[in-house]
Structures are given as structure tokens and as C-alpha cells.
Design a protein around this motif. Structure first.
Motif: not given
Length: 94
Positions: A1-4, A6-12
Motif C-alpha cells: 500500500m502506497e503512503s500518502n 508517495t501518492t502526493d509525489r506521484n500526483y505532483k
């Protein structure tokens, strides 16, 4: 499960990548305009006295202006605040 994080970095990263592609597209369009319009003007001046090249120059120029404004984040009709407000509105509906 990805952390928030990592998800935020990917989105950015994806948003930044989209922004770079948009700006790159604008410069490609600008380059094409700077090559094609003078070529059309040359053809126009050598074939007829009616200045028809002004029509594609103005039409394409307006499109180029709008493309540039969008690429650099300025939108006179749909501002960033409007966009964020709409996104939040649609997220709350879902």
C-alpha cells in the motif's frame, strides 16, 4: 500500500509533467508560426496585391495567444480558483 506522501509525489510529478508538455507544445506551435507565416507573406507578396496572409496570421496568432496564456497558467475565463472550486464540488458529489 502506497503512503500518502508517495501518492502526493506521484500526483505532483504527473501534474508537472503535463505542465512541461503543455509549455513544450506552445513553443512548438510558436516555432511553426514563426516559420509558416513569413513564408505565407512571401508567397502573398509575390503573387497578388491583396494581403490575404493577414487572415491566417491573425487567426493562428489568436490561437497561439490563447495557447500561451493556458500554458503559463493564465485563463481569463476559467481561473485556477474556479477550477479548484469545481473539482472540490464534483468530489463532494461523488
Amino acid at each position: 500500500m502506497e503512503s500518502n506522501f508517495t501518492t502526493d509525489r506521484n500526483y505532483k510529478y504527473e501534474k508537472a509533467k503535463e505542465k512541461v508538455q503543455t509549455i513544450k507544445g506552445f513553443y512548438g506551435n510558436l516555432l511553426a508560426y514563426c516559420i509558416v507565416i513569413p513564408f505565407l507573406a512571401y508567397i502573398n507578396y509575390n503573387t497578388t496585391s491583396f494581403l490575404w496572409f493577414i487572415f491566417p496570421a491573425l487567426g493562428w496568432g489568436f490561437g497561439l495567444l490563447m495557447n500561451g496564456l493556458y500554458a503559463y497558467g493564465y485563463s481569463p475565463f476559467f481561473s485556477k480558483k474556479w477550477e479548484e472550486r469545481k473539482i472540490k464540488e464534483f468530489m463532494q458529489e461523488s
